[in-house]
Design a protein around this motif. Structure first.
Motif, PDB file in Angstrom:
ATOM      1  N   LYS A 186     -15.527   4.308   2.462  1.00  0.00           N
ATOM      2  CA  LYS A 186     -14.311   4.697   3.680  1.00  0.00           C
ATOM      3  C   LYS A 186     -13.298   3.979   4.411  1.00  0.00           C
ATOM      4  O   LYS A 186     -12.228   3.537   4.130  1.00  0.00           O
ATOM      5  CB  LYS A 186     -14.468   5.877   3.558  1.00  0.00           C
ATOM      6  CG  LYS A 186     -13.335   7.273   3.919  1.00  0.00           C
ATOM      7  CD  LYS A 186     -12.670   7.305   3.132  1.00  0.00           C
ATOM      8  CE  LYS A 186     -11.243   7.797   3.132  1.00  0.00           C
ATOM      9  NZ  LYS A 186     -10.141   8.718   2.227  1.00  0.00           N
ATOM     10  N   SER A 210       1.472  -1.217  -0.098  1.00  0.00           N
ATOM     11  CA  SER A 210       0.080  -0.247  -0.358  1.00  0.00           C
ATOM     12  C   SER A 210       0.464   1.000  -0.211  1.00  0.00           C
ATOM     13  O   SER A 210       2.132   1.294   1.196  1.00  0.00           O
ATOM     14  CB  SER A 210      -0.797   0.145   1.315  1.00  0.00           C
ATOM     15  OG  SER A 210      -1.939   0.813   1.204  1.00  0.00           O
ATOM     16  N   THR A 239     -11.429   1.221  -4.150  1.00  0.00           N
ATOM     17  CA  THR A 239     -12.240   0.748  -3.281  1.00  0.00           C
ATOM     18  C   THR A 239     -13.239  -0.023  -3.747  1.00  0.00           C
ATOM     19  O   THR A 239     -14.236  -0.207  -4.199  1.00  0.00           O
ATOM     20  CB  THR A 239     -12.376   0.849  -1.762  1.00  0.00           C
ATOM     21  OG1 THR A 239     -10.711   0.908  -1.904  1.00  0.00           O
ATOM     22  CG2 THR A 239     -13.157   0.098  -1.533  1.00  0.00           C
ATOM     23  N   TYR A 297     -10.072   6.179  -2.562  1.00  0.00           N
ATOM     24  CA  TYR A 297     -10.932   5.395  -2.718  1.00  0.00           C
ATOM     25  C   TYR A 297     -12.207   5.370  -3.397  1.00  0.00           C
ATOM     26  O   TYR A 297     -12.616   4.288  -3.658  1.00  0.00           O
ATOM     27  CB  TYR A 297     -11.991   7.445  -1.515  1.00  0.00           C
ATOM     28  CG  TYR A 297     -13.403   6.119  -1.779  1.00  0.00           C
ATOM     29  CD1 TYR A 297     -13.769   6.661  -0.324  1.00  0.00           C
ATOM     30  CD2 TYR A 297     -14.167   7.014  -3.035  1.00  0.00           C
ATOM     31  CE1 TYR A 297     -15.227   6.142  -0.589  1.00  0.00           C
ATOM     32  CE2 TYR A 297     -15.341   6.825  -2.496  1.00  0.00           C
ATOM     33  CZ  TYR A 297     -15.987   6.590  -1.352  1.00  0.00           C
ATOM     34  OH  TYR A 297     -17.361   6.164  -1.464  1.00  0.00           O
ATOM     35  N   HIS A 306      -6.398   0.257   0.886  1.00  0.00           N
ATOM     36  CA  HIS A 306      -6.061   0.915  -1.251  1.00  0.00           C
ATOM     37  C   HIS A 306      -5.807   2.591  -1.081  1.00  0.00           C
ATOM     38  O   HIS A 306      -6.605   3.245   0.383  1.00  0.00           O
ATOM     39  CB  HIS A 306      -7.573   0.826  -1.293  1.00  0.00           C
ATOM     40  CG  HIS A 306      -7.450  -0.507  -1.942  1.00  0.00           C
ATOM     41  ND1 HIS A 306      -8.724  -0.718  -2.478  1.00  0.00           N
ATOM     42  CD2 HIS A 306      -7.165  -2.156  -2.368  1.00  0.00           C
ATOM     43  CE1 HIS A 306      -9.338  -2.358  -2.360  1.00  0.00           C
ATOM     44  NE2 HIS A 306      -8.167  -2.950  -2.504  1.00  0.00           N
ATOM     45  N   GLN A 342     -12.325   0.802   2.577  1.00  0.00           N
ATOM     46  CA  GLN A 342     -11.319   1.435   2.124  1.00  0.00           C
ATOM     47  C   GLN A 342      -9.999   1.267   3.154  1.00  0.00           C
ATOM     48  O   GLN A 342      -8.811   0.313   3.066  1.00  0.00           O
ATOM     49  CB  GLN A 342     -10.658   2.408   1.409  1.00  0.00           C
ATOM     50  CG  GLN A 342      -9.181   3.443   0.621  1.00  0.00           C
ATOM     51  CD  GLN A 342      -9.710   4.543   0.881  1.00  0.00           C
ATOM     52  OE1 GLN A 342     -10.487   5.699   1.144  1.00  0.00           O
ATOM     53  NE2 GLN A 342      -8.673   5.454   0.497  1.00  0.00           N
TER      54      GLN A 342
END
Length: 531
Positions: free
Chosen positions: A456, A354, A470, A467, A464, A459
């Protein structure tokens, strides 16, 4: 001011004469020859020879003369046009004197990319040196054009057709082998030896068919190839080696990232009938997930899989999770390390994928209880292993105090590939519809979505970077949980003869007549009766 010139020359040759006017001979006794060049009398003919240009550029930084030249042009006008183009590029900063080949440049570009993770750099190297360097490496960077890159992909498409034929041949060989085996197996005794021989021949044919390449280079992988080359050529444009990124002018098949699909009853029935998956990315329903977890309770990897189902760490993040990043007081796990493997089965530790950096997962009460119990089990395994090592050090090596949460009996962390293979074998044995180990992350997202968590929050759970990634991936998951949202617009429209809701057993339903066809019943239900 443009300074260039054009001239015409050919490859005609004439004998070299000695001082006596006789043909001079070389060391092998053959006549020496020299090119006539621009003095050939045939050059006055339109179709004889070719046009060259040379351009006088400002001297180099060390005072060296710069007079690039090139021939092979059919007309003088074409040569003049190329000379002007070279002059313009040189005055825009392009290194027109560079003789660096595509292969040399790609190697140089890879060598300086110390900013890449090892797995990414390995992938780049495999693509650039394995795909593009063999096909384009002989060209200079100045000669490279989009048509050369396009030809590489045309070869990939042609090879895909061969792979398709190989795949069909392997399928046919499998059917022939099964048929030959069945014929031999069901034959009455004494079985004719030629039937067994035919089965063995069919089995050998199948073995040979499976040695040929059958896996297509799909649109997603082709896009990866092109993007990797494009990244390298972007840097070449910055370095003024080429005028533009030729990879951006290449056309390849359109790639659309597959959306996760849920294993609904209809899809499961079709899979049971044909063995075909509806899509490459599949997600279990809550019931299927529960069936998997219940069956896996006694499995050595159960606690890891439970964590992946509900808190969505990636495979490498789970296998690389250290006890130091597990807060058993607050019930949190911080993802700071990941184990990465390659096709050579090598494994190493790296930072998480990430871009948002490390993330902290709040553990649900069930996973927290399992991890607490697992810590005691791991300590017991360590004591048992160390006792075996003291008794028989030749068979049992020293305990590997890796500090990882999920370890084997000797303390070694699990190899990520082994975890995937164990998962695939286990669900196949259970008869569950197939998903990949990575798809447990999708299961975690779908369960969170069904439980009412915001996109959110999902996410953050998945780690991730954006946003939109996702939302674009998971908005279509678990359609059965969006029933109320789907029915809401229908409820706003007043109707006297609205279609009946088959999911509402208490609603008023019109009963079909005995002699009434289903089509008639549907028509009478939907169309109001005449006044």
């Amino acid at each position: 001011m443009f300074k260039g010139n054009t001239y015409k020359r050919c490859a005609c040759k004439e004998p070299v004469l000695d001082t006596a006017g006789q043909p001079a001979l070389d060391s092998q006794g053959k006549p020496k020859l020299r090119q006539l060049g621009s003095s050939c009398p045939q050059l006055k003919k339109r179709d004889h020879g070719s046009w060259y240009y040379y351009v006088k550029l400002p001297d180099g930084p060390r005072g060296e003369r710069r007079r690039p030249r090139k021939g092979g042009h059919l007309t003088q006008k074409e040569a003049e046009k190329e000379a002007q183009k070279l002059w313009d590029e040189a005055h825009k900063g392009i290194d027109v004197d560079s003789k660096e080949t595509v292969s040399a440049y790609l190697n140089r570009w890879l060598a300086k990319r110390v900013d890449l993770k090892r797995s990414t750099k390995d992938d780049y190297e495999a693509i650039l040196t394995g795909i593009f360097a063999p096909a384009l490496g002989h060209l200079t960077m100045r000669e490279l054009r989009d048509r050369h890159i396009q030809e590489v992909f045309q070869e990939i498409w042609a090879f895909n057709e061969i792979k398709t034929a190989n795949r069909l041949a392997a399928q046919q060989a499998k059917a022939d082998c099964d048929a030959a085996y069945k014929t031999w197996k069901t034959a009455p005794k004494p079985k004719p030896p030629e039937l067994r021989q035919a089965w063995h021949q069919a089995r050998e044919a199948l073995k040979q068919a499976r040695t040929k390449p059958r896996q297509d280079t799909g649109a997603g992988r082709q896009l990866k190839f092109l993007n990797t080359l494009s990244a390298a050529l972007d840097d070449a444009v910055t370095q003024k080696l080429i005028t533009e990124n030729w990879a951006k002018l290449v056309t390849i098949p359109k790639y659309e990232k597959p959306d996760p699909l849920v294993w609904t009853d209809e899809r499961v029935a079709r899979w049971c009938e044909t063995g075909e998956k509806p899509g490459p990315v599949m997600v279990w329903t809550p019931a299927q997930t529960g069936e998997f977890l219940d069956a896996a309770v006694e499995h050595a990897l159960y606690v890891m899989w439970h964590l992946m189902v509900f808190r969505a760490p990636r495979r490498g993040e789970a296998t690389g999770l250290p006890w130091t990043e597990l807060d058993m007081t607050k019930g949190t796990a911080t993802i700071t390390k990941t184990l990465v493997s390659n096709s050579a089965y090598d494994v190493w530790e790296d930072t998480p994928k990430s871009r948002s950096g490390n993330r902290t997962l709040t553990l649900d009460h069930a996973t927290f209880a399992l991890l607490t119990a697992w810590r005691d089990v791991q300590q017991a395994q360590r004591a048992e292993w160390e006792a075996k090592h003291r008794e028989n050090p030749d068979t049992y090596g020293p305990y590997n105090n890796s500090g990882k949460v999920f370890t084997q009996a000797d303390g070694s962390p699990w190899h990520p590939d082994n975890v995937s293979q164990a998962f695939e074998r286990f669900i196949k044995r259970l008869g569950l519809p197939p998903i990949r180990l990575h798809d447990l992350r999708h299961c975690a997202a779908s369960l969170s979505l069904a439980a009412g968590l915001s996109m959110k929050a999902i996410q953050a759970l998945l780690g991730h970077a954006s946003y939109s990634l996702t939302a674009d991936t998971y908005t279509s998951l678990m359609p059965q949980f969006a029933r109320e949202a789907a029915d809401a617009p229908v409820g706003l429209v007043p109707r006297q003869n609205a279609p009946e809701d088959p999911t509402n057993p208490d609603g008023d339903k019109r009963q079909p007549q005995p002699d009434e066809s289903p089509q008639t019943a549907l028509t009478l239900h939907l169309v109001p009766a005449a006044a």
